[in-house]
Design an enzyme around this catalytic site. Structure first.
Site, mmCIF file in Angstrom:
data_model
loop_
_atom_site.group_PDB
_atom_site.id
_atom_site.type_symbol
_atom_site.label_atom_id
_atom_site.label_comp_id
_atom_site.label_asym_id
_atom_site.label_seq_id
_atom_site.Cartn_x
_atom_site.Cartn_y
_atom_site.Cartn_z
ATOM 1 N N TYR A 143 0.845 -1.205 0.000
ATOM 2 C CA TYR A 143 0.000 0.000 0.000
ATOM 3 C C TYR A 143 0.881 1.256 0.000
ATOM 4 O O TYR A 143 0.631 2.214 -0.754
ATOM 5 C CB TYR A 143 -0.880 -0.055 1.256
ATOM 6 N N LYS B 243 0.809 3.968 -2.951
ATOM 7 C CA LYS B 243 0.313 5.313 -2.664
ATOM 8 C C LYS B 243 1.388 6.367 -2.882
ATOM 9 O O LYS B 243 1.061 7.521 -3.205
ATOM 10 C CB LYS B 243 -0.229 5.372 -1.228
HETATM 11 P P1 NAD Z 1 -13.820 1.533 0.780
HETATM 12 O O1 NAD Z 1 -13.352 0.131 0.933
HETATM 13 O O2 NAD Z 1 -15.001 1.973 1.548
HETATM 14 O O3 NAD Z 1 -14.048 1.864 -0.744
HETATM 15 C C1 NAD Z 1 -13.175 1.434 -1.755
HETATM 16 C C2 NAD Z 1 -14.021 0.930 -2.904
HETATM 17 O O4 NAD Z 1 -13.132 0.521 -3.968
HETATM 18 C C3 NAD Z 1 -14.853 -0.302 -2.539
HETATM 19 O O5 NAD Z 1 -16.224 -0.068 -2.754
HETATM 20 C C4 NAD Z 1 -14.309 -1.401 -3.440
HETATM 21 O O6 NAD Z 1 -15.297 -2.330 -3.868
HETATM 22 C C5 NAD Z 1 -13.722 -0.603 -4.589
HETATM 23 N N1 NAD Z 1 -12.732 -1.383 -5.328
HETATM 24 C C6 NAD Z 1 -11.762 -2.175 -4.812
HETATM 25 N N2 NAD Z 1 -11.059 -2.750 -5.792
HETATM 26 C C7 NAD Z 1 -11.603 -2.322 -6.965
HETATM 27 C C8 NAD Z 1 -11.290 -2.558 -8.319
HETATM 28 N N3 NAD Z 1 -10.295 -3.402 -8.668
HETATM 29 N N4 NAD Z 1 -12.007 -1.935 -9.275
HETATM 30 C C9 NAD Z 1 -13.037 -1.102 -8.936
HETATM 31 N N5 NAD Z 1 -13.386 -0.866 -7.653
HETATM 32 C C10 NAD Z 1 -12.668 -1.451 -6.672
HETATM 33 O O7 NAD Z 1 -12.542 2.434 1.163
HETATM 34 P P2 NAD Z 1 -12.385 4.033 1.314
HETATM 35 O O8 NAD Z 1 -11.914 4.283 2.685
HETATM 36 O O9 NAD Z 1 -13.571 4.731 0.801
HETATM 37 O O10 NAD Z 1 -11.124 4.265 0.364
HETATM 38 C C11 NAD Z 1 -11.183 4.996 -0.835
HETATM 39 C C12 NAD Z 1 -9.758 5.374 -1.231
HETATM 40 O O11 NAD Z 1 -9.191 6.251 -0.248
HETATM 41 C C13 NAD Z 1 -8.802 4.194 -1.333
HETATM 42 O O12 NAD Z 1 -7.925 4.398 -2.428
HETATM 43 C C14 NAD Z 1 -8.045 4.249 -0.044
HETATM 44 O O13 NAD Z 1 -6.783 3.637 -0.153
HETATM 45 C C15 NAD Z 1 -7.951 5.738 0.164
HETATM 46 N N6 NAD Z 1 -7.687 6.123 1.538
HETATM 47 C C16 NAD Z 1 -8.646 5.989 2.471
HETATM 48 C C17 NAD Z 1 -8.363 6.385 3.771
HETATM 49 C C18 NAD Z 1 -9.392 6.313 4.850
HETATM 50 O O14 NAD Z 1 -9.113 6.801 5.948
HETATM 51 N N7 NAD Z 1 -10.566 5.756 4.594
HETATM 52 C C19 NAD Z 1 -7.085 6.870 4.108
HETATM 53 C C20 NAD Z 1 -6.126 6.981 3.127
HETATM 54 C C21 NAD Z 1 -6.450 6.622 1.837
#
Ligand code: NAD
Length: 312
Positions: free
Chosen positions: A166, A170
């Site tokens: 990750y 990232k």
């Molecule tokens: P989440 O799991 O709620 O949503 C991510 C979505 O991506 C899911 O619905 C999943 O089905 C979809 N997904 C996964 N693989 C896929 C693929 N191959 N093709 C299409 N869709 C796919 O997570 P989130 O927290 O909403 O995260 C969204 C983004 O933000 C991610 O990139 C995550 O790494 C990043 N992020 C989140 C946080 C946090 O605090 N939530 C922090 C840093 C970064």
């Protein structure tokens, strides 16, 4: 300020079936954008598929009077990425906005992380970004307009335990964003990075009881502005966490110049080398690459000019 709207704009949002992506989709659609809600469904580790999340968000948008179509292709392959962008063009005739947000997590210490888990996470986050940026970028450049947001993470900026995959992905996204910002600048295409934090299913297993309010709605407006036509920045990194919105930068100390170096010289000068007073930042656009080189060469030139002046 008048309401910033997205009428006539077409947005593709990957991973928009849940969490942050869903929030972005609902916000942009509520402001007039036509949205491709992409999500392959599946578990947090990326196992399995489920068409329901993407279709449910489309249903919500349409019920509220907006326009959206679902895409359940995976960003993890080139064919999937192309199909996602084709969905925008086939249904809405264009693409103005691309938010690559899809994400998965597979944990393992660096001593144990499997190659399979390393590659699988890179496939979604990093290669996934390329799989959608690559077909969208020429269309945006040809149209003379585009807004791209790629999703990094605190783990991409500073690392984190048990997620080498990750962290690598990232951090790599920042590199892709910089190049898209540089190559898109002349054609009105802007690309920035969001470092979001929100309590979503990605927080599973983390004790969030002492966190301040951290819903995705505290992140979405920043991404909304970065994707709006009034967005005035490119090649930048924005942070949104718990109500704090900030900009992250790559900075350099001015450094120490010497015409020659030994290991001992580095040891003796290490405090000066690391002294962040008067830190310098080279904005990616218009040409941070060149500015970095010119700044460095300038120190050598200043020294040789001084030496020349002394001898002359
Ligand atoms: P989440 O799991 O709620 O949503 C991510 C979505 O991506 C899911 O619905 C999943 O089905 C979809 N997904 C996964 N693989 C896929 C693929 N191959 N093709 C299409 N869709 C796919 O997570 P989130 O927290 O909403 O995260 C969204 C983004 O933000 C991610 O990139 C995550 O790494 C990043 N992020 C989140 C946080 C946090 O605090 N939530 C922090 C840093 C970064």
């Amino acid at each position: 300020m008048s309401t910033l709207r997205f009428d006539d704009r077409v947005a593709v949002i990957t991973g928009a079936g849940r969490g942050l992506g869903r929030e972005y989709a609902l916000l942009l659609a509520a402001r007039g954008a036509r949205v491709v809600v992409n999500d392959s469904g599946g578990s947090l580790t990326g196992d399995g598929t489920d068409a329901a999340p993407a279709h449910e968000v489309v249903r919500e948008i349409c019920a509220a009077g907006g326009q959206a179509v679902a895409s359940t292709d995976s960003v993890a392959t080139a064919a999937g990425g192309r199909a996602i962008i084709d969905t925008a063009v086939d249904n809405f005739g264009r693409i103005d906005i691309l938010i690559h947000n899809a994400g998965t997590v597979r944990r393992g210490s660096l001593k144990e992380l499997s190659y399979e888990d390393f590659e699988a996470v890179l496939d979604v986050h990093l290669r996934g970004a390329f799989h959608v940026v690559r077909p969208a970028f020429p269309l945006m450049c040809a149209a003379g307009y585009g807004r791209i947001v790629l999703t990094s993470s605190i783990g991409g900026l500073y690392g984190n335990h048990e997620v080498a995959n990750y962290g690598v992905a990232k951090a790599g996204l920042i590199g892709l964003s910089n190049v898209a910002a540089l190559e898109g600048a002349a054609d009105g295409v802007r690309c920035n990075v969001i470092v979001p934090s929100a309590v979503t299913r990605m927080a599973e297993g983390i004790d969030t009881s002492a966190y301040p309010p951290m819903g995705p709605e505290l992140v979405a407006p920043t991404v909304g502005w970065l994707t709006h036509e009034t967005c005035s920045v490119t090649g930048e990194i924005f942070v949104a966490i718990g109500g704090r919105v900030a900009k992250a930068v790559i900075a350099e100390t001015p450094g120490v110049y010497r015409p020659s170096w030994t290991i001992e010289d580095v040891a003796e000068n290490v405090d000066g080398i690391r002294d962040l007073a008067d830190a310098v930042i080279f904005p990616v656009v218009p040409d941070g690459h060149r500015d970095h080189i010119l700044y460095s060469f300038g120190m050598a030139d200043a020294r040789s000019n001084r030496a020349g002046a002394q001898h002359g």
